[in-house]
Design an enzyme around this catalytic site. Structure first.
Site, PDB file in Angstrom:
ATOM      1  N   ILE A  12      48.804  44.959  40.197  1.00  0.00           N
ATOM      2  CA  ILE A  12      47.347  45.012  40.248  1.00  0.00           C
ATOM      3  C   ILE A  12      46.823  44.160  39.091  1.00  0.00           C
ATOM      4  CG2 ILE A  12      47.296  47.152  38.900  1.00  0.00           C
ATOM      5  CD1 ILE A  12      44.742  47.915  40.356  1.00  0.00           C
ATOM      6  N   SER A  13      45.801  43.402  39.367  1.00  0.00           N
ATOM      7  CA  SER A  13      45.206  42.565  38.328  1.00  0.00           C
ATOM      8  C   SER A  13      44.513  43.427  37.282  1.00  0.00           C
ATOM      9  CB  SER A  13      44.186  41.608  38.950  1.00  0.00           C
ATOM     10  OG  SER A  13      44.800  40.764  39.890  1.00  0.00           O
TER      11      SER A  13
END
Length: 80
Positions: A12-13
């Site tokens: 996940i960013s």
């Protein structure tokens, strides 16, 4: 850039990266996200004013977990 590991060798960013991507989109009626992952970006887009958020995910386990998170949040404008 910081990323957080989620299942399926996916990441996940960072929240800052998600915020920048959302800002660059501007406003609109609908948006298509490729790679639902944890559902975080889709939730941000749904709360940022997009009437419809469409998101696809190729890893079934991530898709099912994200759908559960979205359902639990009560958000109704995300289509997976």
């Amino acid at each position: 850039m910081i990323t957080l590991d989620i299942q399926g060798a996916q990441f996940i960013s960072s929240p800052l990266t998600v915020a920048k991507m959302t800002q660059y989109l501007g406003q609109g009626d609908s948006v298509l996200e490729i790679g639902l992952g944890s559902g975080y970006q889709a939730m941000v887009l749904a709360k940022a004013g997009f009437r419809r958020v469409f998101s696809i995910e190729r890893i079934e386990r991530l898709l099912l977990q994200a759908r559960e998170r979205i359902r639990a949040s009560g958000t109704l404008n995300i289509n997976t």
